[in-house]
Design a protein around this motif. Structure first.
Motif, PDB file in Angstrom:
ATOM      1  N   MET A   1      50.627  -1.013 -39.125  1.00  0.00           N
ATOM      2  CA  MET A   1      50.292  -2.366 -39.319  1.00  0.00           C
ATOM      3  C   MET A   1      49.126  -2.294 -40.048  1.00  0.00           C
ATOM      4  SD  MET A   1      48.722  -5.306 -37.349  1.00  0.00           S
ATOM      5  CE  MET A   1      50.502  -5.711 -36.534  1.00  0.00           C
ATOM      6  N   ASP A   2      49.010  -2.093 -40.948  1.00  0.00           N
ATOM      7  CA  ASP A   2      47.225  -2.537 -41.866  1.00  0.00           C
ATOM      8  C   ASP A   2      46.219  -2.439 -40.798  1.00  0.00           C
ATOM      9  OD1 ASP A   2      45.806  -2.155 -44.453  1.00  0.00           O
ATOM     10  OD2 ASP A   2      45.455  -3.983 -43.454  1.00  0.00           O
ATOM     11  N   LYS A   3      45.409  -2.221 -40.470  1.00  0.00           N
ATOM     12  CA  LYS A   3      43.529  -1.963 -39.984  1.00  0.00           C
ATOM     13  C   LYS A   3      43.291  -3.416 -40.075  1.00  0.00           C
ATOM     14  CE  LYS A   3      39.894  -0.112 -40.136  1.00  0.00           C
ATOM     15  NZ  LYS A   3      38.510   1.438 -40.368  1.00  0.00           N
ATOM     16  N   GLN A   4      43.234  -4.171 -40.934  1.00  0.00           N
ATOM     17  CA  GLN A   4      42.381  -4.930 -41.000  1.00  0.00           C
ATOM     18  C   GLN A   4      43.470  -6.553 -40.931  1.00  0.00           C
ATOM     19  OE1 GLN A   4      39.388  -4.800 -42.081  1.00  0.00           O
ATOM     20  NE2 GLN A   4      39.816  -2.976 -42.015  1.00  0.00           N
ATOM     21  N   LEU A   5      44.499  -5.987 -41.319  1.00  0.00           N
ATOM     22  CA  LEU A   5      45.560  -7.172 -40.491  1.00  0.00           C
ATOM     23  C   LEU A   5      45.748  -7.111 -39.739  1.00  0.00           C
ATOM     24  CD1 LEU A   5      47.648  -8.993 -41.295  1.00  0.00           C
ATOM     25  CD2 LEU A   5      49.104  -7.387 -41.466  1.00  0.00           C
ATOM     26  N   LEU A   6      45.469  -5.633 -38.123  1.00  0.00           N
ATOM     27  CA  LEU A   6      45.132  -5.838 -37.214  1.00  0.00           C
ATOM     28  C   LEU A   6      44.460  -6.703 -36.622  1.00  0.00           C
ATOM     29  CD1 LEU A   6      46.439  -5.343 -34.487  1.00  0.00           C
ATOM     30  CD2 LEU A   6      45.516  -2.373 -35.141  1.00  0.00           C
ATOM     31  N   LEU A   7      43.172  -5.871 -37.439  1.00  0.00           N
ATOM     32  CA  LEU A   7      42.015  -6.559 -36.341  1.00  0.00           C
ATOM     33  C   LEU A   7      41.783  -8.186 -36.450  1.00  0.00           C
ATOM     34  CD1 LEU A   7      39.310  -4.289 -37.494  1.00  0.00           C
ATOM     35  CD2 LEU A   7      40.959  -4.238 -35.500  1.00  0.00           C
ATOM     36  N   ALA A   8      42.304  -8.651 -37.844  1.00  0.00           N
ATOM     37  CA  ALA A   8      42.347 -10.925 -38.266  1.00  0.00           C
ATOM     38  C   ALA A   8      43.496 -10.946 -37.319  1.00  0.00           C
ATOM     39  CB  ALA A   8      43.071 -10.742 -39.739  1.00  0.00           C
ATOM     40  N   LYS A   9      44.487 -10.177 -36.604  1.00  0.00           N
ATOM     41  CA  LYS A   9      45.503 -10.307 -35.478  1.00  0.00           C
ATOM     42  C   LYS A   9      44.531 -10.890 -34.245  1.00  0.00           C
ATOM     43  CE  LYS A   9      50.157  -9.865 -35.082  1.00  0.00           C
ATOM     44  NZ  LYS A   9      50.838 -10.813 -36.204  1.00  0.00           N
ATOM     45  N   LEU A  10      43.715  -9.844 -33.964  1.00  0.00           N
ATOM     46  CA  LEU A  10      43.068 -10.233 -32.344  1.00  0.00           C
ATOM     47  C   LEU A  10      42.538 -11.212 -32.606  1.00  0.00           C
ATOM     48  CD1 LEU A  10      42.853  -6.124 -31.577  1.00  0.00           C
ATOM     49  CD2 LEU A  10      44.494  -8.127 -31.087  1.00  0.00           C
ATOM     50  N   LYS A  11      40.982 -11.084 -33.814  1.00  0.00           N
ATOM     51  CA  LYS A  11      39.796 -11.916 -34.344  1.00  0.00           C
ATOM     52  C   LYS A  11      40.167 -13.405 -33.258  1.00  0.00           C
ATOM     53  CE  LYS A  11      36.270 -13.426 -36.995  1.00  0.00           C
ATOM     54  NZ  LYS A  11      35.084 -13.636 -36.173  1.00  0.00           N
ATOM     55  N   GLY A  12      38.723 -14.112 -32.667  1.00  0.00           N
ATOM     56  CA  GLY A  12      38.861 -14.806 -31.626  1.00  0.00           C
ATOM     57  C   GLY A  12      40.379 -15.471 -30.845  1.00  0.00           C
ATOM     58  N   GLY A  13      41.064 -14.291 -30.433  1.00  0.00           N
ATOM     59  CA  GLY A  13      41.804 -14.478 -29.489  1.00  0.00           C
ATOM     60  C   GLY A  13      41.511 -13.764 -28.387  1.00  0.00           C
ATOM     61  N   LEU A  14      42.848 -13.721 -27.085  1.00  0.00           N
ATOM     62  CA  LEU A  14      43.046 -13.471 -25.898  1.00  0.00           C
ATOM     63  C   LEU A  14      43.909 -12.212 -25.922  1.00  0.00           C
ATOM     64  CD1 LEU A  14      42.222 -13.413 -22.469  1.00  0.00           C
ATOM     65  CD2 LEU A  14      43.717 -15.012 -22.070  1.00  0.00           C
ATOM     66  N   ILE A  15      42.898 -10.902 -25.217  1.00  0.00           N
ATOM     67  CA  ILE A  15      43.690  -9.713 -25.064  1.00  0.00           C
ATOM     68  C   ILE A  15      44.175 -10.146 -23.318  1.00  0.00           C
ATOM     69  CG2 ILE A  15      44.281  -7.596 -25.256  1.00  0.00           C
ATOM     70  CD1 ILE A  15      42.067  -7.692 -27.599  1.00  0.00           C
ATOM     71  N   VAL A  16      45.427  -9.840 -22.500  1.00  0.00           N
ATOM     72  CA  VAL A  16      45.863  -9.724 -21.716  1.00  0.00           C
ATOM     73  C   VAL A  16      46.026  -8.084 -21.048  1.00  0.00           C
ATOM     74  CG1 VAL A  16      46.927 -10.031 -19.965  1.00  0.00           C
ATOM     75  CG2 VAL A  16      46.437 -11.897 -21.591  1.00  0.00           C
ATOM     76  N   SER A  17      45.077  -7.468 -20.685  1.00  0.00           N
ATOM     77  CA  SER A  17      45.264  -5.901 -19.651  1.00  0.00           C
ATOM     78  C   SER A  17      46.618  -6.407 -17.961  1.00  0.00           C
ATOM     79  CB  SER A  17      44.539  -5.421 -19.498  1.00  0.00           C
ATOM     80  OG  SER A  17      44.073  -4.232 -18.738  1.00  0.00           O
ATOM     81  N   CYS A  18      47.478  -5.628 -19.120  1.00  0.00           N
ATOM     82  CA  CYS A  18      48.442  -5.836 -18.109  1.00  0.00           C
ATOM     83  C   CYS A  18      48.249  -3.875 -17.007  1.00  0.00           C
ATOM     84  CB  CYS A  18      49.760  -6.026 -18.064  1.00  0.00           C
ATOM     85  SG  CYS A  18      50.239  -7.547 -19.248  1.00  0.00           S
ATOM     86  N   GLN A  19      48.629  -3.955 -16.412  1.00  0.00           N
ATOM     87  CA  GLN A  19      47.716  -2.562 -15.692  1.00  0.00           C
ATOM     88  C   GLN A  19      47.987  -3.081 -14.117  1.00  0.00           C
ATOM     89  OE1 GLN A  19      44.701  -0.302 -16.917  1.00  0.00           O
ATOM     90  NE2 GLN A  19      43.814  -1.959 -18.091  1.00  0.00           N
ATOM     91  N   ALA A  20      48.799  -1.571 -13.671  1.00  0.00           N
ATOM     92  CA  ALA A  20      49.236  -1.996 -12.133  1.00  0.00           C
ATOM     93  C   ALA A  20      49.118  -0.474 -11.481  1.00  0.00           C
ATOM     94  CB  ALA A  20      49.794  -2.548 -11.304  1.00  0.00           C
ATOM     95  N   LEU A  21      47.665  -0.139 -10.532  1.00  0.00           N
ATOM     96  CA  LEU A  21      47.736   0.751 -10.242  1.00  0.00           C
ATOM     97  C   LEU A  21      48.827   1.444  -9.351  1.00  0.00           C
ATOM     98  CD1 LEU A  21      43.462   0.753  -9.484  1.00  0.00           C
ATOM     99  CD2 LEU A  21      44.665   2.124 -11.652  1.00  0.00           C
ATOM    100  N   GLU A  22      48.586   2.823  -9.050  1.00  0.00           N
ATOM    101  CA  GLU A  22      49.995   3.241  -8.214  1.00  0.00           C
ATOM    102  C   GLU A  22      50.288   2.632  -6.639  1.00  0.00           C
ATOM    103  OE1 GLU A  22      50.297   7.259  -8.183  1.00  0.00           O
ATOM    104  OE2 GLU A  22      50.288   7.718 -10.201  1.00  0.00           O
ATOM    105  N   ASP A  23      49.140   2.487  -6.017  1.00  0.00           N
ATOM    106  CA  ASP A  23      48.696   1.388  -4.616  1.00  0.00           C
ATOM    107  C   ASP A  23      49.231   0.087  -4.459  1.00  0.00           C
ATOM    108  OD1 ASP A  23      46.205   0.858  -5.652  1.00  0.00           O
ATOM    109  OD2 ASP A  23      45.334   1.551  -4.035  1.00  0.00           O
ATOM    110  N   GLU A  24      49.386  -0.066  -5.641  1.00  0.00           N
ATOM    111  CA  GLU A  24      49.325  -1.663  -6.174  1.00  0.00           C
ATOM    112  C   GLU A  24      50.960  -2.076  -5.677  1.00  0.00           C
ATOM    113  OE1 GLU A  24      45.864  -3.532  -8.489  1.00  0.00           O
ATOM    114  OE2 GLU A  24      46.635  -1.970  -9.430  1.00  0.00           O
ATOM    115  N   PRO A  25      51.135  -3.342  -4.841  1.00  0.00           N
ATOM    116  CA  PRO A  25      52.631  -3.590  -5.277  1.00  0.00           C
ATOM    117  C   PRO A  25      53.493  -3.842  -6.872  1.00  0.00           C
ATOM    118  CG  PRO A  25      50.929  -5.139  -3.850  1.00  0.00           C
ATOM    119  CD  PRO A  25      50.128  -3.918  -4.821  1.00  0.00           C
TER     120      PRO A  25
END
Length: 229
Positions: A1-25
């Motif tokens: 994806m073109d960088k400028q298009l990528l940045l435009a898709k993210l602008k003003g929005g919410l990015i959700v971090s989906c992570q769980a450490l090894e000791d988490e259920p």
């Protein structure tokens, strides 16, 4: 994806971090992929994820841009977010559109400095989109000058020299947005919608939220603590 298009898709929005450490259920690539799917249905514009397996599973479940990292501890460094070229290669292989890495002043494994590492990454992967996870204003300015495509306040409050910072550090967003042309991402300690609104008003390009959405153990602890006051 073109960088400028990528940045435009993210602008003003919410990015959700989906992570769980090894000791988490919830530690499971399948579970992270379902969390990402739920985030997409909820209106997220992107996902942040950790590790080749999780990123790969998420890429099969959603059509959102992914900010990829690999968390790995090294005995000779406090840097653990995409610390070496090995981790960068894993994120590239996973298909993530953006690679995030620790861009603090802390020495990397084998005593490598950030500027040396940046040059190394750009020589091998000249076209990747790089996001700098920083903890201070000075680190953010340095990352911008080096050429990072995005600067995120991810590590404010998490380095030894920023432990006294009150989170979320929206003032850091404001000062960076006024000082650099590189898009600034709000990340770190965001739990309330009004905090996101303040970050956006201060000039954030987009906001990244993790624990408040995708870590039920930590969410439960906060509610329990409020009852035990």
């Amino acid at each position: 994806m073109d960088k400028q298009l990528l940045l435009a898709k993210l602008k003003g929005g919410l990015i959700v971090s989906c992570q769980a450490l090894e000791d988490e259920p919830l530690h499971s690539s399948y579970i992270m992929s379902r969390l990402a799917a739920a985030a997409q249905e909820g209106g997220a514009v992107g996902i942040r994820a950790n590790g080749y397996e999780d990123i790969s599973a998420i890429k099969k479940s959603v059509n959102l841009p992914v900010i990829g990292i690999v968390k790995r501890d090294y005995d000779d460094s406090k840097v653990f977010i995409t610390a070496t070229l090995k981790e960068v290669e894993e994120v590239v292989k996973s298909g993530a559109e953006i690679i995030a890495l620790d861009a603090t002043d802390q020495l990397r494994p084998n005593g490598q400095r950030l500027d040396e590492f940046y040059v190394e990454v750009r020589q091998i992967f000249p076209d990747v989109v790089l996001m700098a996870d920083i903890s201070t204003f000075e680190e953010g300015v340095k990352a911008s000058k080096l050429g990072f495509d995005l600067v995120a306040t991810t590590l404010s409050g998490y380095t030894d020299y920023t432990k006294d910072h009150v989170l979320p550090n929206t003032d850091l967003i404001k000062s960076l947005a006024e000082a650099i042309d590189t898009p600034v991402m709000a990340e770190g300690g965001y739990w309330k919608p009004e905090e996101l609104e303040r970050a956006m008003a201060y000039g954030a390009h987009a906001c990244i939220v993790g624990s408040a959405i995708t870590r039920p153990r930590e969410i439960t602890k906060r509610f329990v603590a409020s009852l035990n006051k």
